[in-house]
Write an enzyme that holds these catalytic residues in place. Structure first.
Site, PDB file in Angstrom:
ATOM      1  CG  ASP A 188      -1.842   1.188   1.229  1.00 25.20           C
ATOM      2  OD1 ASP A 188      -1.386   2.320   0.973  1.00 25.20           O
ATOM      3  OD2 ASP A 188      -3.040   0.988   1.455  1.00 25.20           O
ATOM      4  CG  HIS A 189       1.496   4.247  -3.204  1.00 23.99           C
ATOM      5  ND1 HIS A 189       0.255   3.912  -3.662  1.00 23.99           N
ATOM      6  CD2 HIS A 189       1.592   5.586  -3.339  1.00 23.99           C
ATOM      7  CE1 HIS A 189      -0.371   5.011  -4.060  1.00 23.99           C
ATOM      8  NE2 HIS A 189       0.422   6.046  -3.889  1.00 23.99           N
ATOM      9  CG  HIS A 251      -4.153   4.472  -0.662  1.00 25.40           C
ATOM     10  ND1 HIS A 251      -3.211   3.475  -0.658  1.00 25.40           N
ATOM     11  CD2 HIS A 251      -4.388   4.731  -1.973  1.00 25.40           C
ATOM     12  CE1 HIS A 251      -2.893   3.159  -1.902  1.00 25.40           C
ATOM     13  NE2 HIS A 251      -3.610   3.901  -2.723  1.00 25.40           N
TER      14      HIS A 251
END
Ligand SMILES: NC(=O)C1=CN([C@@H]2O[C@H](COP(=O)(O)OP(=O)(O)OC[C@H]3O[C@@H](n4cnc5c(N)ncnc54)[C@H](OP(=O)(O)O)[C@@H]3O)[C@@H](O)[C@H]2O)C=CC1
Ligand SMILES: O=C1O[C@H](COP(=O)(O)O)[C@@H](O)[C@H](O)[C@H]1O
Length: 514
Positions: A188-189, A251
């Site tokens: 999950d950047h 996010h």
């Protein structure tokens, strides 16, 4: 693990999706920045895989142009570039064809032989490909013997992990046939972003905040992730996914977990994951019948953004002209535990909004208004704003005496900027570094993914039944009126985002009086 720790163990990175957008815009630049910072080991290899025909030289040239275009750190020396480029190889393979993995195996084994690591090389498989291929690649890697090594093996996967709980579970089971949970690194950047990683430090390393971080002192928390871009060229994916799956399921809920979690018993991956998962377990379920009360969905129409007219979502390329896909979500969430009882968490995310900004606003309870300092009704709440991007930093809004006055109040701001003087590592640098180092702290555990889907699914089902209106908003605005009404019902309002005001002491007056 600190990104400043030099990695020393040799490794092979097999990159599926080597000709794709993610590799080009994020992964090659991140690898180059790590290399240039001296953080990669002497021996490593990147083996790109795709169906497109490329020679190794052509592949290296493509990597160079992506580094030139997108890398945070630039190539300044051709020797340095040649050393880096020599680490790159390319194999033409269709991942659905088990027989085509032999070419990959040959390159991996040749490198390991050069490093005197036959049978014991470390292998990182990065699936920068569509999720419906994850199961097939995991299986074929095992069938080809690529998972047999006495070194470590790891699988990195990208989102979306399924489109609901059932499909995510199926995918997970397929990957589990070849990799254990400890070997699966779900990206999950947002968890790679500096200020997301900073939330724990801000909370648990400051005696100023920790005692106040609960329902006794906090009135509301707002999380905004706004974008100015539209759907761009991703309609094939996005029109099926929508903002709830694309941003909230991952996010936004990850940020929420970081804000709400209890202090972990140790700063260890397992302990942190345990505390994050407990937040999802405490998140008040929104039943299908309650979706309209808690969640607003919107879709952008045409409008003016940065002085240009931009088209409405339904007029975008490859979007169904009758699409009901949401490009905006706002919601009121509650974390039903002792710390957060009764505190509304307002979240919103959307495309084609006036500014790119990801921010968390912690709004503290107000001082009693009938006391000394509210003659002009100008006593506002204290705010702690954590700016995740584009400006990284935080600021606090406090009340002080207006200079020269007797007891008149004026809001003042104290600001810290993390990336104003020098750049900070990109999320993918940090995440690639951690994956090679074997640190799963900022990757998502299956429990988090599954609980997040279970939370999202009833909302999605309520929308799919079509009983809840899709609200429209003009591009270049902060979403539909219904998103403001959601807060107004509780006596609250959205705080304007501040991160556009780069490197500028925040205009607290504006913040508080808007
Ligand atoms: N792009 C982004 O910013 C982001 C992407 N992601 C995720 O990352 C993943 C990749 O996205 P993105 O790079 O945008 O996708 P692209 O469509 O740009 O690239 C897809 C890649 O997959 C390869 N590929 C497709 N089918 C096969 C096959 N049968 N055999 C071998 N290779 C195949 C393609 O190579 P070829 O055509 O040469 O076969 C290409 O390299 C997706 O899961 C996406 O959701 C997540 C967050 C952001
Ligand atoms: O995962 C995604 O994130 C981007 C936003 O990422 P950011 O780092 O630029 O904030 C979003 O545009 C995209 O739709 C989504 O898939």
């Amino acid at each position: 693990m600190s990104i400043h720790t030099k990695l020393t163990e040799p490794f092979s990175l097999v990159l599926f999706g080597a000709t794709g957008d993610l590799a080009k815009r994020k992964l090659y630049p991140a690898l180059f920045s790590l290399f240039k910072s001296g953080l990669l080991p002497q021996n490593f290899a990147v083996i790109g895989v795709g169906r497109s025909k490329r020679t190794v030289e052509e592949f290296r040239t493509a990597v160079r142009s992506s580094v030139d275009q997108f890398s945070r750190l630039k190539v300044t020396d051709e020797n340095e570039w040649n050393q880096f480029a020599r680490k790159f190889f390319y194999v033409i393979a269709d991942v659905n064809q088990p027989g085509q993995y032999q070419g990959i195996k040959t390159v991996v084994e040749e490198n390991e032989k050069d490093w005197n690591l036959q049978g014991k090389g470390n292998r990182l498989y990065y699936l920068a490909i569509a999720p419906d291929l994850f199961g097939s690649v995991s299986r074929n890697l095992r069938l080809a013997g690529l998972t047999e090594t006495s070194g470590w093996k790891r699988l990195i996967i990208e989102k979306p992990i399924g489109h609901d709980y059932a499909s995510a579970k199926k995918l997970n089971e397929q990957m589990k046939e070849s990799f254990t949970e400890q070997e699966i690194y779900r990206i999950d950047h947002y968890l790679g972003k500096e200020m997301v990683q900073n939330i724990n430090v801000i909370r648990f390393a400051n005696s100023l905040f920790e005692p106040l971080w609960n329902h006794h002192y906090i009135e509301t928390v707002q999380i905004t992730a706004s974008e100015t871009v539209g759907v761009e060229d991703r309609a094939n994916y996005y029109d099926e996914a929508g903002a709830l799956r694309d941003m909230v399921q991952n996010h936004i809920l990850q940020i929420l977990m970081m804000v709400c979690m209890e202090p972990p018993s140790r700063l260890k991956t397992e302990a942190i994951h345990d505390e994050k998962v407990k937040v999802l377990r405490s998140l008040r379920k929104i039943e299908e019948s309650e979706a309209a009360e808690y969640v607003v969905r919107g879709q952008y129409r045409a409008g003016m953004l940065d002085g240009k007219l931009v088209p409405g979502y339904r007029d975008e390329k490859n979007v169904n002209p009758a699409s009901n896909t949401e490009t905006f979500v706002a919601a009121k969430l509650y974390v039903d535990n002792l710390r957060w009882a009764g505190v509304p968490f307002y979240i919103r995310t959307g495309k084609r909004m006036p500014a790119k900004a990801t921010e968390i606003v912690i709004q503290f309870k107000e001082m009693p208004k009938n006391l000394y300092f509210n003659k002009n009704n100008d006593l506002g709440p204290n705010l702690l704003v954590i700016n995740i991007q584009p400006v990284e930093g935080m600021y606090m809004v406090l009340n002080a005496k207006k200079p020269g006055s007797i007891n008149e109040i004026t809001p003042i701001a104290m600001e810290f900027c993390n990336n104003c003087d020098q750049g900070t590592p990109e999320a993918y640098e940090s995440l690639l570094h951690d994956a090679v180092a074997g640190d799963q702290t900022f990757f998502t555990h299956w429990d988090e993914v599954s609980l997040a889907w279970k939370f999202i699914d009833p909302i999605r089902r309520a929308w799919d039944r079509g009983e809840i209106p899709l609200e429209f908003y003009e591009s270049g605005t902060w979403g539909p009126q219904a998103a403001d009404d959601l807060l107004a019902k509780e006596g609250h309002r959205w705080w304007p985002v501040s991160s556009q005001r780069r490197h500028q002491i925040v205009k607290a007056n504006e913040m508080v009086k808007m």
